[in-house]
Design an enzyme around this catalytic site. Sequence first.
Site, PDB file in Angstrom:
ATOM      1  N   GLY A  11      -3.805   3.319  -3.912  1.00 14.30           N
ATOM      2  CA  GLY A  11      -4.590   2.102  -3.299  1.00 14.30           C
ATOM      3  C   GLY A  11      -3.640   0.802  -4.330  1.00 14.30           C
ATOM      4  N   CYS A  12      -4.022  -0.050  -4.182  1.00 15.40           N
ATOM      5  CA  CYS A  12      -3.564  -1.490  -4.231  1.00 15.40           C
ATOM      6  C   CYS A  12      -2.814  -1.345  -5.539  1.00 15.40           C
ATOM      7  CB  CYS A  12      -4.518  -2.778  -4.790  1.00 15.40           C
ATOM      8  SG  CYS A  12      -4.494  -4.187  -5.369  1.00 15.40           S
ATOM      9  N   PHE A  13      -1.994  -1.885  -5.617  1.00 16.69           N
ATOM     10  CA  PHE A  13      -0.903  -1.904  -6.981  1.00 16.69           C
ATOM     11  C   PHE A  13      -1.351  -2.652  -8.187  1.00 16.69           C
ATOM     12  CE2 PHE A  13       3.077  -3.568  -5.135  1.00 16.69           C
ATOM     13  CZ  PHE A  13       2.664  -4.531  -4.649  1.00 16.69           C
TER      14      PHE A  13
END
Length: 178
Positions: A11-13
């Site tokens: 997902g979002c880093f």
Amino acid sequence: MATEYAIIAGGCFWCTEAVFKQIHGVVSVESGYIGGHTENPTYKQVCGGDTGHAEAIRIGFDPEKVSFGDLLDISFATHDPTQLNRQGNDIGTQYRSAIFPVSEEQLEEAKMAIARAQSEHNDAIVTTIEAHSTWYPAEDYHQDYWAGEGQGNRYCLAVIPPKLQKLHKRFAAYTAPE
């Protein structure tokens, strides 16, 4: 002991970076892009979904304090590995759940970690194991995001604290001392 590296996507880093910054034995966490076909991609290009890259983190760790397998177990517990090409409201291949082994040993451990994670989920694990490819660090403003701008970002405030709660509840022994 020499620092080893792990590259994972979940997902979002910004959100994965925040989790792994708190692990005892982790010496560095860098947000970046991997697994695509565009050289030197930008955040805007990756978000457009046309580069093939995943938002990922490159974790430097001391294997005498935390193992690659431990890092994978933490990753599986702090994101949903059953969601294909998304995490929550973040949708697209750039948000895929993936492991990018940097050695044959990591490849074998990744397979075992997926099997361990599958035993804890009713739905199929869709995490991919992808060939190691060129790592591109994300732009500077993405690095250590939670410690800076993330504290005022509504998205981060909604997503990161629950991940950190899972981390501290299940993996307290690996949590770096404050």
